[in-house]
Write a protein that holds these residues in place. Structure first.
Motif, short mmCIF file in Angstrom:
data_model
loop_
_atom_site.label_atom_id
_atom_site.label_comp_id
_atom_site.label_asym_id
_atom_site.label_seq_id
_atom_site.Cartn_x
_atom_site.Cartn_y
_atom_site.Cartn_z
N GLU A 7 0.85 -1.19 0.00
CA GLU A 7 0.00 0.00 0.00
C GLU A 7 0.89 1.24 0.00
OE1 GLU A 7 -3.17 0.29 2.84
OE2 GLU A 7 -3.83 -1.79 2.50
N LEU A 8 0.52 2.21 -0.85
CA LEU A 8 1.22 3.48 -0.94
C LEU A 8 0.21 4.61 -0.78
CD1 LEU A 8 3.34 2.82 -4.19
CD2 LEU A 8 3.98 2.29 -1.83
N GLN A 9 0.70 5.76 -0.34
CA GLN A 9 -0.14 6.94 -0.26
C GLN A 9 0.47 8.05 -1.10
OE1 GLN A 9 -1.40 8.17 3.60
NE2 GLN A 9 -2.25 10.11 2.91
N PHE A 10 -0.35 8.62 -2.00
CA PHE A 10 0.12 9.73 -2.81
C PHE A 10 0.28 10.96 -1.94
CE2 PHE A 10 -2.17 7.22 -6.14
CZ PHE A 10 -1.08 6.96 -6.95
N VAL A 11 1.44 11.62 -2.04
CA VAL A 11 1.70 12.75 -1.14
C VAL A 11 1.90 14.08 -1.88
CG1 VAL A 11 2.65 11.31 0.68
CG2 VAL A 11 4.17 12.21 -1.08
N GLY A 12 2.19 14.06 -3.16
CA GLY A 12 2.35 15.32 -3.86
C GLY A 12 2.93 15.15 -5.25
N PRO A 13 2.80 16.18 -6.08
CA PRO A 13 3.34 16.11 -7.44
C PRO A 13 4.85 16.26 -7.44
CG PRO A 13 2.48 18.30 -7.03
CD PRO A 13 2.15 17.48 -5.80
N CYS A 14 5.46 15.78 -8.50
CA CYS A 14 6.91 15.90 -8.66
C CYS A 14 7.23 17.16 -9.45
CB CYS A 14 7.48 14.67 -9.38
SG CYS A 14 9.26 14.75 -9.62
N LYS A 15 7.92 18.08 -8.81
CA LYS A 15 8.37 19.30 -9.47
C LYS A 15 9.65 18.99 -10.24
CE LYS A 15 9.48 24.15 -8.55
NZ LYS A 15 9.64 25.18 -7.49
N ARG A 16 9.66 19.39 -11.50
CA ARG A 16 10.74 18.97 -12.39
C ARG A 16 11.89 19.97 -12.47
NH1 ARG A 16 11.08 13.69 -12.88
NH2 ARG A 16 8.98 12.83 -12.82
#
Length: 242
Positions: free
Chosen positions: A182-191
């Motif tokens: 199980e994983l939890q999404f925590v935020g977008p990846c800034k490039r």
């Protein structure tokens, strides 16, 4: 709710070198087993990690584990050079070659399976992307086929419903992969500039970064933290949890 399947699993045994696609591995507390567990250190920059930002030709060197995964020690790490030569990652001939190309003094740093390698992992445990988002970015860039390796995700999800960038709508929610993880999404990846470097020839093309900045607020992919560890396989089902 079934949202897709795992299409690719990629780990990077050495930070900033090209990763290896694997069919199965473990998800540890820190992310994929062995991901960024080894790193080259730029001794000319007060011991900071050497990355593609400073030495873009790193993308042409491929790192892989050779041997069985163990909880006591990582398998041997081999590095394949752009010319196809194979070295142990600490071989002095390899390091001297990279020092000459980068004009930097290089040392090595290694973690263990029982030591969470926070250092080489920039933000969160795992980086995910989706096939629909990659396809849409191809369309938005319109210049050439986007090579997923530019973005260095650990997991690529093949979506049931091909809705681009839907993964950003899942931030704060959990997914289950296969029977255990199980994983939890925590935020977008800034490039950053790393995505401008072609993985095959190390040449830079700033236009792809400009596209991501303009069209996606400089975001592509999402970070996830590990909630439950376990084994993961290519083709595992991915379910969005309530």
């Amino acid at each position: 709710m079934l949202i897709g399947q795992i299409k690719e699993v990629v780990r990077h045994p050495v930070k900033s070198l090209r990763g290896e696609n694997v069919q199965t591995t473990k998800i540890m507390d820190y992310g994929l087993y062995g991901d960024r567990s080894h790193a080259y250190v730029d001794d000319t920059k007060q011991g900071n990690f050497l990355t593609i930002t400073q030495f873009q030709e790193m993308v042409q060197y491929k790192a892989k584990f050779v041997g069985e995964e163990s909880m006591e020690d990582y398998p041997k790490v081999e590095v394949i050079t752009p010319e196809g030569k194979v070295f142990d990652w600490e071989d002095q001939e390899l390091i001297k070659e990279m020092e000459s190309k980068s004009n930097r003094k290089i040392s090595t740093r290694e973690y263990t399976p029982s030591h969470v390698p926070i250092g080489p992992i920039a933000v969160e445990h795992i980086l995910l992307a989706t096939d629909a988002s990659l396809d849409k970015l191809n369309e938005l860039w319109g210049k050439a086929e986007v090579d997923l390796r530019r973005f260095r995700p650990n997991l690529l999800i093949s979506l049931e419903e091909k809705k681009p960038f839907i993964e950003e709508e899942w931030i704060g929610r959990r997914i289950k992969i296969g029977a255990e993880v199980e994983l939890q999404f925590v935020g977008p990846c800034k490039r950053c500039m790393i995505i401008t470097v072609n993985p095959d020839n190390a040449e830079r093309d700033p236009s792809i970064h400009k596209t991501v900045i303009k069209e996606r607020n400089n975001h592509f992919g999402v970070y996830a933290s590990v909630v439950k560890t376990g084994n993961i396989h290519v083709d595992d089902e991915v379910h969005l949890l309530d």
